[in-house]
Scaffold this motif. Structure first.
Motif, PDB file in Angstrom:
ATOM      1  N   ARG A   8       0.834  -1.201   0.000  1.00  0.00           N
ATOM      2  CA  ARG A   8       0.000   0.000   0.000  1.00  0.00           C
ATOM      3  C   ARG A   8       0.856   1.232   0.000  1.00  0.00           C
ATOM      4  O   ARG A   8       1.946   1.256   0.542  1.00  0.00           O
ATOM      5  CB  ARG A   8      -0.943  -0.022   1.195  1.00  0.00           C
ATOM      6  CG  ARG A   8      -2.054  -1.036   1.025  1.00  0.00           C
ATOM      7  CD  ARG A   8      -2.879  -0.740  -0.232  1.00  0.00           C
ATOM      8  NE  ARG A   8      -3.660  -1.906  -0.650  1.00  0.00           N
ATOM      9  CZ  ARG A   8      -4.334  -1.974  -1.785  1.00  0.00           C
ATOM     10  NH1 ARG A   8      -4.277  -0.985  -2.644  1.00  0.00           N
ATOM     11  NH2 ARG A   8      -5.018  -3.044  -2.093  1.00  0.00           N
ATOM     12  N   GLY A   9       0.331   2.275  -0.631  1.00  0.00           N
ATOM     13  CA  GLY A   9       1.223   3.374  -0.919  1.00  0.00           C
ATOM     14  C   GLY A   9       0.768   4.765  -0.616  1.00  0.00           C
ATOM     15  O   GLY A   9       0.190   5.048   0.427  1.00  0.00           O
ATOM     16  N   ASP A  10       1.011   5.611  -1.578  1.00  0.00           N
ATOM     17  CA  ASP A  10       1.018   7.057  -1.400  1.00  0.00           C
ATOM     18  C   ASP A  10      -0.158   7.750  -2.094  1.00  0.00           C
ATOM     19  O   ASP A  10      -0.148   8.947  -2.270  1.00  0.00           O
ATOM     20  CB  ASP A  10       2.320   7.592  -1.995  1.00  0.00           C
ATOM     21  CG  ASP A  10       2.543   7.145  -3.440  1.00  0.00           C
ATOM     22  OD1 ASP A  10       1.763   6.303  -3.934  1.00  0.00           O
ATOM     23  OD2 ASP A  10       3.486   7.628  -4.081  1.00  0.00           O
ATOM     24  N   VAL A  11      -1.155   6.969  -2.543  1.00  0.00           N
ATOM     25  CA  VAL A  11      -2.216   7.527  -3.395  1.00  0.00           C
ATOM     26  C   VAL A  11      -3.569   7.553  -2.687  1.00  0.00           C
ATOM     27  O   VAL A  11      -4.015   6.536  -2.149  1.00  0.00           O
ATOM     28  CB  VAL A  11      -2.360   6.701  -4.695  1.00  0.00           C
ATOM     29  CG1 VAL A  11      -3.470   7.292  -5.584  1.00  0.00           C
ATOM     30  CG2 VAL A  11      -1.046   6.631  -5.450  1.00  0.00           C
ATOM     31  N   ALA A  12      -4.215   8.731  -2.705  1.00  0.00           N
ATOM     32  CA  ALA A  12      -5.625   8.832  -2.320  1.00  0.00           C
ATOM     33  C   ALA A  12      -6.432   9.060  -3.589  1.00  0.00           C
ATOM     34  O   ALA A  12      -6.034   9.852  -4.448  1.00  0.00           O
ATOM     35  CB  ALA A  12      -5.838   9.991  -1.353  1.00  0.00           C
ATOM     36  N   PRO A 104      -7.068  12.730   3.906  1.00  0.00           N
ATOM     37  CA  PRO A 104      -5.938  13.024   4.784  1.00  0.00           C
ATOM     38  C   PRO A 104      -4.763  13.594   3.986  1.00  0.00           C
ATOM     39  O   PRO A 104      -4.495  13.159   2.867  1.00  0.00           O
ATOM     40  CB  PRO A 104      -5.581  11.655   5.374  1.00  0.00           C
ATOM     41  CG  PRO A 104      -6.837  10.844   5.255  1.00  0.00           C
ATOM     42  CD  PRO A 104      -7.506  11.323   4.006  1.00  0.00           C
ATOM     43  N   ALA A 105      -4.069  14.575   4.574  1.00  0.00           N
ATOM     44  CA  ALA A 105      -2.997  15.288   3.869  1.00  0.00           C
ATOM     45  C   ALA A 105      -1.763  14.421   3.635  1.00  0.00           C
ATOM     46  O   ALA A 105      -0.877  14.804   2.867  1.00  0.00           O
ATOM     47  CB  ALA A 105      -2.625  16.540   4.656  1.00  0.00           C
ATOM     48  N   LYS A 106      -1.718  13.248   4.245  1.00  0.00           N
ATOM     49  CA  LYS A 106      -0.482  12.449   4.166  1.00  0.00           C
ATOM     50  C   LYS A 106      -0.290  11.743   2.813  1.00  0.00           C
ATOM     51  O   LYS A 106       0.758  11.134   2.597  1.00  0.00           O
ATOM     52  CB  LYS A 106      -0.442  11.428   5.299  1.00  0.00           C
ATOM     53  CG  LYS A 106      -1.513  10.381   5.239  1.00  0.00           C
ATOM     54  CD  LYS A 106      -1.388   9.431   6.436  1.00  0.00           C
ATOM     55  CE  LYS A 106      -2.558   8.477   6.509  1.00  0.00           C
ATOM     56  NZ  LYS A 106      -2.523   7.618   7.689  1.00  0.00           N
ATOM     57  N   TYR A 107      -1.269  11.803   1.926  1.00  0.00           N
ATOM     58  CA  TYR A 107      -1.107  11.164   0.616  1.00  0.00           C
ATOM     59  C   TYR A 107      -0.698  12.212  -0.412  1.00  0.00           C
ATOM     60  O   TYR A 107      -1.509  13.073  -0.771  1.00  0.00           O
ATOM     61  CB  TYR A 107      -2.398  10.455   0.191  1.00  0.00           C
ATOM     62  CG  TYR A 107      -2.886   9.481   1.227  1.00  0.00           C
ATOM     63  CD1 TYR A 107      -2.162   8.318   1.501  1.00  0.00           C
ATOM     64  CD2 TYR A 107      -4.037   9.731   1.972  1.00  0.00           C
ATOM     65  CE1 TYR A 107      -2.588   7.426   2.472  1.00  0.00           C
ATOM     66  CE2 TYR A 107      -4.475   8.845   2.945  1.00  0.00           C
ATOM     67  CZ  TYR A 107      -3.739   7.702   3.194  1.00  0.00           C
ATOM     68  OH  TYR A 107      -4.158   6.826   4.159  1.00  0.00           O
ATOM     69  N   PRO A 108       0.542  12.159  -0.908  1.00  0.00           N
ATOM     70  CA  PRO A 108       1.035  13.199  -1.804  1.00  0.00           C
ATOM     71  C   PRO A 108       0.471  13.126  -3.219  1.00  0.00           C
ATOM     72  O   PRO A 108       0.486  14.120  -3.946  1.00  0.00           O
ATOM     73  CB  PRO A 108       2.550  12.967  -1.825  1.00  0.00           C
ATOM     74  CG  PRO A 108       2.723  11.519  -1.479  1.00  0.00           C
ATOM     75  CD  PRO A 108       1.593  11.180  -0.546  1.00  0.00           C
ATOM     76  N   VAL A 109      -0.021  11.956  -3.608  1.00  0.00           N
ATOM     77  CA  VAL A 109      -0.596  11.790  -4.948  1.00  0.00           C
ATOM     78  C   VAL A 109      -2.110  11.660  -4.798  1.00  0.00           C
ATOM     79  O   VAL A 109      -2.596  10.814  -4.053  1.00  0.00           O
ATOM     80  CB  VAL A 109      -0.035  10.529  -5.650  1.00  0.00           C
ATOM     81  CG1 VAL A 109      -0.674  10.359  -7.034  1.00  0.00           C
ATOM     82  CG2 VAL A 109       1.477  10.592  -5.740  1.00  0.00           C
ATOM     83  N   VAL A 110      -2.850  12.541  -5.488  1.00  0.00           N
ATOM     84  CA  VAL A 110      -4.312  12.485  -5.415  1.00  0.00           C
ATOM     85  C   VAL A 110      -4.867  12.261  -6.814  1.00  0.00           C
ATOM     86  O   VAL A 110      -4.549  12.994  -7.753  1.00  0.00           O
ATOM     87  CB  VAL A 110      -4.897  13.773  -4.802  1.00  0.00           C
ATOM     88  CG1 VAL A 110      -6.420  13.728  -4.814  1.00  0.00           C
ATOM     89  CG2 VAL A 110      -4.388  13.964  -3.375  1.00  0.00           C
ATOM     90  N   LEU A 111      -5.677  11.207  -6.953  1.00  0.00           N
ATOM     91  CA  LEU A 111      -6.357  10.920  -8.209  1.00  0.00           C
ATOM     92  C   LEU A 111      -7.823  11.298  -8.067  1.00  0.00           C
ATOM     93  O   LEU A 111      -8.386  11.187  -6.966  1.00  0.00           O
ATOM     94  CB  LEU A 111      -6.243   9.424  -8.545  1.00  0.00           C
ATOM     95  CG  LEU A 111      -5.057   8.951  -9.389  1.00  0.00           C
ATOM     96  CD1 LEU A 111      -3.737   9.523  -8.899  1.00  0.00           C
ATOM     97  CD2 LEU A 111      -4.996   7.432  -9.455  1.00  0.00           C
TER      98      LEU A 111
END
Ligand code: CTP
Ligand code: MG
Length: 247
Positions: A8-12, A104-111
């Motif tokens: 699991r990663g960095d994407v919301a 949440p602000a902790k995901y740097p990549v937003v789709l």
């Protein structure tokens, strides 16, 4: 629930799902209508959760249906994926902003992904996220345009024929660096007429990068799209070697 725990990663992913589906005809809000055994939103969430970078999914639900939506999608999310449901707004832009505000602000990549593009394959989701990770502020999936496109005036006269080789049809998921998407929505305000999020980013003067789209990511809009989507759903389940989530 599968035994294998995906990375699991960095994407919301923000999923606008609050539309009524007027072009599909009267009935339940479009995201909650069933095709191939499940509501469109459930198909969409299943595929999003199969993309390994996705750690959070925020759904903008139709007015008054947030609890119902939560109950529908909760069984579809692997344990590593945070699922949030918010109330959508009267326009797509407002629904996206509501979801963005809850992410949440902790995901740097937003789709941002339309629930109506319920059969967008996980590898498309990965491709868009990877392009953002590699340094692009904004990324859109595109397909070549098959019809000739003409500009026409209010009297129905052709103004000009556009050069088809330079035109692209734009899909979702669209991907952004979180700060860029936030800035674009805040600058645009609520009453903007823009139909996609990359359009807001373009207004800021930020470059938007294209990656190849997927036919299966068509936006289910009119009744004839339903038959096509049903067929494409089958193709993609088979192409995944039967690796479907149990229903
Ligand atoms: N959407 C939303 N909030 C709105 C309007 C649209 O979240 N107020 C979402 C839809 O649920 C859909 C996506 O935006 O997933 C793309 O919109 P569209 O395909 O136009 O869906 P609808 O607006 O529901 O359909 P129609 O325009 O035919 O009524
Ligand atoms: Mg609409």
């Amino acid at each position: 629930v599968t035994a294998q725990q995906p990375l699991r990663g960095d994407v919301a992913v923000l999923v606008p799902a609050a539309g009524i589906g007027s072009r599909l005809g009267p009935g339940t809000p479009k995201a909650l209508r069933e095709i191939a055994g499940a509501p469109l939103l459930v198909h969409a969430v299943r595929r999003l959760c199969r993309a390994e970078g996705v750690a959070c999914v925020v759904i903008a639900a139709p007015a008054g249906r947030a609890e119902e939506v939560r109950a529908l999608v909760e069984p579809e999310a692997p344990s590593g994926v945070t699922l949030l449901v918010v109330d959508g707004g009267p326009t797509r832009g407002e629904s996206v902003y509501a979801a963005l505000s809850a992410a949440p602000a902790k995901y740097p990549v937003v789709l941002v992904h339309d629930a109506a593009r319920a059969f967008a394959p996980p590898d498309l989701v990965e491709r868009v996220a990877a392009a953002v990770r590699s340094g692009h502020d904004a990324v859109i999936p595109v397909l070549a345009v098959v019809d000739t496109v003409k500009e026409v005036d209010a009297d129905g006269r052709v103004v000009r024929t556009l050069d088809r080789t330079a035109l692209r049809a734009v899909q979702t998921p669209q991907g952004f660096r979180r700060e860029v998407l936030l800035a674009a929505h805040r600058a645009a305000g609520v009453a903007n007429g823009v139909t996609d999020d990359a359009g807001l980013v373009e207004h800021l003067g930020v470059a938007v990068f294209c990656v190849p789209g997927a036919e299966a990511a068509l936006k289910i809009t009119r009744p004839s799209d339903v038959a096509l989507a049903r067929a494409l759903a089958q193709v993609h389940l088979d192409a995944d070697g039967g690796r479907t989530l149990s229903s």
